[in-house]
Design an enzyme around this catalytic site. Structure first.
Site, PDB file in Angstrom:
ATOM      1  N   GLN A  94       0.826  -1.201   0.000  1.00 32.24           N
ATOM      2  CA  GLN A  94       0.000   0.000   0.000  1.00 32.24           C
ATOM      3  C   GLN A  94       0.861   1.252   0.000  1.00 32.24           C
ATOM      4  OE1 GLN A  94      -3.247  -0.601  -0.332  1.00 32.24           O
ATOM      5  NE2 GLN A  94      -3.473   1.557  -0.780  1.00 32.24           N
TER       6      GLN A  94
ATOM      7  N   HIS B 277       1.939   2.996  -3.270  1.00 28.30           N
ATOM      8  CA  HIS B 277       0.968   3.717  -4.099  1.00 28.30           C
ATOM      9  C   HIS B 277       1.362   5.169  -4.280  1.00 28.30           C
ATOM     10  CE1 HIS B 277      -2.418   1.413  -5.524  1.00 28.30           C
ATOM     11  NE2 HIS B 277      -2.508   0.758  -4.387  1.00 28.30           N
TER      12      HIS B 277
ATOM     13  N   GLU C  41      -9.902   2.181   4.140  1.00 30.31           N
ATOM     14  CA  GLU C  41     -10.237   1.794   2.760  1.00 30.31           C
ATOM     15  C   GLU C  41     -10.039   0.293   2.584  1.00 30.31           C
ATOM     16  OE1 GLU C  41      -8.674   2.751  -1.798  1.00 30.31           O
ATOM     17  OE2 GLU C  41      -7.372   3.131  -0.078  1.00 30.31           O
ATOM     18  N   HIS C  42      -8.859  -0.193   2.940  1.00 34.07           N
ATOM     19  CA  HIS C  42      -8.549  -1.624   2.919  1.00 34.07           C
ATOM     20  C   HIS C  42      -8.293  -2.091   4.347  1.00 34.07           C
ATOM     21  CE1 HIS C  42      -6.947  -0.012  -0.973  1.00 34.07           C
ATOM     22  NE2 HIS C  42      -7.621  -1.044  -1.457  1.00 34.07           N
TER      23      HIS C  42
ATOM     24  N   ASP D 232      -7.015  -5.809  -5.504  1.00 37.35           N
ATOM     25  CA  ASP D 232      -6.587  -4.770  -6.438  1.00 37.35           C
ATOM     26  C   ASP D 232      -6.631  -5.256  -7.877  1.00 37.35           C
ATOM     27  OD1 ASP D 232      -6.197  -2.693  -4.735  1.00 37.35           O
ATOM     28  OD2 ASP D 232      -4.013  -2.741  -4.762  1.00 37.35           O
TER      29      ASP D 232
ATOM     30  N   HIS E  81     -53.393  18.254  -2.487  1.00 35.35           N
ATOM     31  CA  HIS E  81     -53.029  16.840  -2.351  1.00 35.35           C
ATOM     32  C   HIS E  81     -54.263  16.036  -1.890  1.00 35.35           C
ATOM     33  CE1 HIS E  81     -48.909  18.237  -2.666  1.00 35.35           C
ATOM     34  NE2 HIS E  81     -48.432  17.006  -2.515  1.00 35.35           N
TER      35      HIS E  81
END
Length: 425
Positions: free
Chosen positions: A255, A258, A322-323, A356, A415
């Site tokens: 990770q 990245h 996120e992960h 991924d 209505h």
């Protein structure tokens, strides 16, 4: 990496803070470029390609010939891998197809939903330090399954004015309709507003740098929908004394590579394990081609020792990663207690890399704590649901008086009258 031992609850919020970047100055640039693209179309996009991507293009459109030639430029090994990944992503996302059923809520009153594909979607695929051909599969395949009529893709060209052949090959395999050479803010603007070449879309998907993210958020205010707000990528690993420190270190580093603004976190109840992981991170880091990027990301990263599993679960749900990789002995028991995470990877043999690329799940996920409220991209991301209802004569007799009472008490008498007239008939 920072080691934190038994932090107090009132310290958690500060400990779990993501890297923060001042975006106020870039918002001025983003807004200016977006307005120019909206005003001048292709002409502006071509100028910004020359300014930002350092390439003078004569056209934004990728020709069919370029797409067809890309296949010969991709190795057979990679083509095979892309096709296997495509099959798995298709299998998983087809399982998400919405099946409607009609429900009679009151005798004579029937309600149901229909899932309808978003007609025009735009995919943004970064092409900088790492050409993300895997993201093409993650976005185009569910769009195709959903039935989107027009799938367009924008990706920045290289210095020769070409898009990476693996991106073109993946796009062809996944069923993308049109591909354009455009990156950054100008790509988002062209899809949001439409130009002479690039069609306007109804929803934009895909990751990108801070400028791309800022552009997506700005155009989403009134011009087009986007997949989700997003920030730098992140992972949290939960491990114990039974976990393999080599695996955990590799997961953290996968990770970290990245980008320099990525964040990786280890949470554990074993103090000796932290030392083992730290040693492995240092050893494996030395062998990485993207070592400098990973090193910068590790400066934002933490190894946290907590007192028990309950604290780990509570911290995880507060962080909303996120992960999330759970590599403990009793990973299923812990997984059942997780309520905030983008995508969860269970056991020692489930690296985040699998999601991924090729396991079938989608890797476009909420970051920056948005997993508390957002899902990752899935088949529903490419559809909208329309509700239907049918009321019979007996149904309006049964439900009408209830509607009349409610409308009258809200002082919306037109209505009420719409029901009263029918009841009198």
């Amino acid at each position: 990496m920072q080691i934190i031992i038994y932090p107090q609850r009132n310290e958690w919020e500060q400990i779990l803070t993501r890297p923060v970047f001042d975006t106020s100055s870039l918002n001025l640039t983003v807004d200016s470029v977006l307005k120019d693209v909206k005003s001048r179309g292709d002409e502006a996009v071509l100028e910004y390609e020359e300014k930002f991507d350092k390439i003078k293009l004569s056209t934004l459109t990728v020709s069919k010939e370029e797409i067809d030639k890309s296949e010969a430029l991709v190795s057979e090994e990679l083509k095979s891998a892309i096709r296997i990944a495509k099959q798995n992503v298709e299998t998983f996302h087809r399982s998400q197809i919405f099946e409607t059923k009609k429900v009679e809520t009151t005798a004579g009153v029937t309600c149901w939903q229909k899932a309808v594909a978003i007609e025009k979607v735009g995919l943004y695929i970064p092409g900088g330090s790492a050409p993300l051909f895997s993201t093409v599969l993650m976005l185009a395949i569910p769009a195709k399954i959903a039935g989107c009529k027009e799938i367009i893709l924008c990706s920045p060209p290289n210095k020769e004015g070409k898009i990476h052949p693996a991106i073109l090959f993946a796009a062809k395999e996944a069923g993308v309709d049109k591909i354009f050479k455009a990156g950054g803010i100008q790509a988002i603007g062209s899809m949001a507003y439409g130009t002479e070449s690039v069609p306007k879309v109804y929803k934009i998907f895909g990751p990108g740098n801070q400028y791309v993210m800022a552009a997506k958020q700005l155009v989403s205010l009134k011009d087009v929908a986007i997949d989700m707000p997003a920030g730098p990528s992140e992972v949290q690993v939960i491990a114990d004394e039974t976990s393999n420190p080599k695996f955990v270190a590799a997961d953290l580093l996968s990770q970290a590579e990245h980008g320099p603004d990525s964040q990786v976190i280890l949470t554990t109840t074993s103090e000796p394990f932290i030392s083992e992981v730290l040693h492995e991170v240092e050893r494996q880091l030395f062998e990485l081609p993207r070592r400098e990027i990973a090193e910068k990301a590790l400066q934002n990263s933490k190894l946290i020792l907590l007192r028990d599993e309950n604290e780990i679960v509570e911290m995880t749900n507060q962080y909303a990663p996120e992960h999330l990789i759970i590599e403990t002995a009793e990973y299923m028991d812990m997984a059942d207690r997780i309520i905030n995470a983008g995508s969860v990877f269970l056991g020692s043999y489930t690296p985040e890399s699998a999601g991924d690329y090729a396991s079938g799940t989608n890797h476009t996920l909420p970051t920056n704590g948005y997993a508390t409220a957002y899902s990752g991209v899935n088949l529903d991301s490419f559809t909208k649901k329309i509700t239907f209802q049918k009321i019979t004569k007996q149904g309006i007799k049964n439900l009408g008086p209830t509607i009349e009472v409610m409308a009258e008490n809200e002082e919306l008498f037109a209505h009420k009258n719409a029901v009263t007239l029918r009841l009198k008939e």
